[in-house]
Scaffold this motif. Structure first.
Motif, PDB file in Angstrom:
ATOM      1  N   VAL A   1       1.145  -1.490  -0.357  1.00  0.00           N
ATOM      2  CA  VAL A   1       0.143  -0.087   0.116  1.00  0.00           C
ATOM      3  C   VAL A   1       1.027   1.163  -0.061  1.00  0.00           C
ATOM      4  O   VAL A   1       2.048   1.196   1.228  1.00  0.00           O
ATOM      5  CB  VAL A   1      -0.803   0.102   1.398  1.00  0.00           C
ATOM      6  N   ALA A   2       0.948   2.280  -0.581  1.00  0.00           N
ATOM      7  CA  ALA A   2       1.939   4.072  -0.939  1.00  0.00           C
ATOM      8  C   ALA A   2       0.579   4.525  -1.312  1.00  0.00           C
ATOM      9  O   ALA A   2      -0.442   4.808  -2.268  1.00  0.00           O
ATOM     10  CB  ALA A   2       1.950   2.857  -1.899  1.00  0.00           C
ATOM     11  N   GLY A   3       0.949   5.293  -0.795  1.00  0.00           N
ATOM     12  CA  GLY A   3       0.480   6.769  -0.533  1.00  0.00           C
ATOM     13  C   GLY A   3      -1.292   7.093  -0.825  1.00  0.00           C
ATOM     14  O   GLY A   3      -1.789   7.660  -1.753  1.00  0.00           O
TER      15      GLY A   3
ATOM     16  N   ASP B   1       3.894  -2.532   3.312  1.00  0.00           N
ATOM     17  CA  ASP B   1       3.731  -3.196   2.847  1.00  0.00           C
ATOM     18  C   ASP B   1       4.185  -4.738   3.894  1.00  0.00           C
ATOM     19  O   ASP B   1       4.476  -4.714   4.512  1.00  0.00           O
ATOM     20  CB  ASP B   1       4.976  -3.821   2.499  1.00  0.00           C
ATOM     21  N   ILE B   2       3.959  -5.960   3.563  1.00  0.00           N
ATOM     22  CA  ILE B   2       3.098  -7.195   4.325  1.00  0.00           C
ATOM     23  C   ILE B   2       4.246  -8.207   3.278  1.00  0.00           C
ATOM     24  O   ILE B   2       3.799  -8.186   1.811  1.00  0.00           O
ATOM     25  CB  ILE B   2       1.968  -7.578   4.396  1.00  0.00           C
TER      26      ILE B   2
ATOM     27  N   ALA C   1     -10.860  -0.868   2.151  1.00  0.00           N
ATOM     28  CA  ALA C   1     -10.022  -0.185   1.676  1.00  0.00           C
ATOM     29  C   ALA C   1      -9.125  -1.391   0.484  1.00  0.00           C
ATOM     30  O   ALA C   1      -9.517  -1.009  -0.415  1.00  0.00           O
ATOM     31  CB  ALA C   1      -8.800   0.694   1.443  1.00  0.00           C
ATOM     32  N   ILE C   2      -9.025  -2.055   0.993  1.00  0.00           N
ATOM     33  CA  ILE C   2      -7.389  -2.816   0.557  1.00  0.00           C
ATOM     34  C   ILE C   2      -8.650  -3.871   0.039  1.00  0.00           C
ATOM     35  O   ILE C   2      -8.041  -4.391  -1.139  1.00  0.00           O
ATOM     36  CB  ILE C   2      -6.511  -3.897   1.433  1.00  0.00           C
TER      37      ILE C   2
ATOM     38  N   SER D   1      -9.610   7.236  -1.586  1.00  0.00           N
ATOM     39  CA  SER D   1      -9.219   8.670  -1.509  1.00  0.00           C
ATOM     40  C   SER D   1      -8.405   9.291  -3.561  1.00  0.00           C
ATOM     41  O   SER D   1      -8.226  10.162  -3.695  1.00  0.00           O
ATOM     42  CB  SER D   1     -10.024   9.757  -1.093  1.00  0.00           C
ATOM     43  N   ALA D   2      -7.047   8.343  -2.363  1.00  0.00           N
ATOM     44  CA  ALA D   2      -6.191   8.001  -3.205  1.00  0.00           C
ATOM     45  C   ALA D   2      -4.412   7.127  -3.091  1.00  0.00           C
ATOM     46  O   ALA D   2      -4.845   6.473  -2.401  1.00  0.00           O
ATOM     47  CB  ALA D   2      -5.205   9.790  -3.029  1.00  0.00           C
ATOM     48  N   GLY D   3      -4.101   6.520  -4.319  1.00  0.00           N
ATOM     49  CA  GLY D   3      -2.900   5.774  -3.315  1.00  0.00           C
ATOM     50  C   GLY D   3      -3.371   4.577  -4.065  1.00  0.00           C
ATOM     51  O   GLY D   3      -4.081   4.250  -5.153  1.00  0.00           O
ATOM     52  N   GLU D   4      -1.745   3.792  -3.773  1.00  0.00           N
ATOM     53  CA  GLU D   4      -1.943   2.142  -4.808  1.00  0.00           C
ATOM     54  C   GLU D   4      -2.531   1.791  -3.263  1.00  0.00           C
ATOM     55  O   GLU D   4      -2.364   1.375  -2.577  1.00  0.00           O
ATOM     56  CB  GLU D   4      -1.226   1.795  -5.198  1.00  0.00           C
TER      57      GLU D   4
END
Length: 242
Positions: A10-12, A36-37, A59-60, A67-70
């Motif tokens: 997960v980033a940003g 990170d996992i 969300a995951i 709203s934003a990110g990966e």
């Protein structure tokens, strides 16, 4: 950059809720979250109630649009961004890669408990006989009384419903498990059974991201904690009771 060993990256990540019935007030949950996992890790989300732990799991899993990110998960050998994936890809990831056990069992009415547990196996190509055997083994292990197996869970106790929920979530050997307080409504004996099942999944190489408010469960299972409060905007953090 995605960690080459990560199965979840997960980033940003940012998530806000808009309260349309309150003049479209915007409530920020977290911002610029990174996590990170890796295989065999049990990462426990840490922080007080209301800080956004369940929101992050949803969300995951793709229940909440970010709203934003990966939100990248390793699926069939490739990293797939669920934040931008089409619905068919999200369904495929959930079917084979990403398991989820929430706090409550939500199923179609009048479906027998054993059929609820068998369903993820049948969708992954198991024969009816093999799926039935696996479901029966799990229900027995979780101490669900056999006379209940062919009944719909709507009339079960909360603890019985949750054990059916756990059986369903662990029926398929998911490489990634998201667990939202899976033992909250269970007695100590059945909570220990679930903890053993999680330990077995970790030994088999699954990655686990979970919420456990029980200190003994956290001490038994966690390979590390992830304090989500570090990514909560300061103004909102100050409004959440410790």
């Amino acid at each position: 950059m995605v960690d080459d060993d990560a199965v979840v990256s997960v980033a940003g990540l940012a998530k806000t809720f808009t309260l349309h019935n309150l003049n479209s007030a915007i409530i920020p949950v977290f911002d610029d979250l990174a996590l990170d996992i890796r295989r065999g890790e049990c990462v426990i989300l840490a922080g007080p109630s209301g800080i956004g732990k369940s929101t992050l799991l949803r969300a995951i899993y793709g229940n909440y649009r970010v709203s934003a990110g990966e939100v990248r998960v390793r699926h069939d050998g490739e990293m797939v961004d669920l934040a931008t994936a089409d619905p068919r890809t999200v369904i495929a990831v959930r079917r084979r890669t990403l398991g989820y056990v929430g706090q409550f069992l939500r199923v179609i009415p009048r479906i027998a408990a054993i059929d609820i547990v068998m369903e993820p196996l049948l969708t992954n190509g198991w024969s009816n006989d093999m799926a039935s055997t696996r479901a029966r083994d799990l229900l027995a292990r979780l101490n669900v009384p056999e006379p209940l197996w062919t009944l719909p869970p709507a009339t079960f106790s909360g603890g019985e419903q949750q054990r059916v929920n756990v059986a369903r979530g662990f029926a398929h050997n998911y490489p990634i498990l998201l667990l939202d307080e899976p033992t909250a409504s269970l007695d100590a004996t059945n909570a220990s059974v679930v903890a053993t099942m999680i330990e077995e999944a970790l030994s088999d190489g699954s990655a686990v991201l979970g919420i456990f408010h029980d200190a003994d469960m956290r001490a038994r299972l966690a390979t590390r904690d992830f304090p989500i409060g570090a990514f909560v905007p300061q103004a909102r953090r100050e409004s959440i009771p410790a």
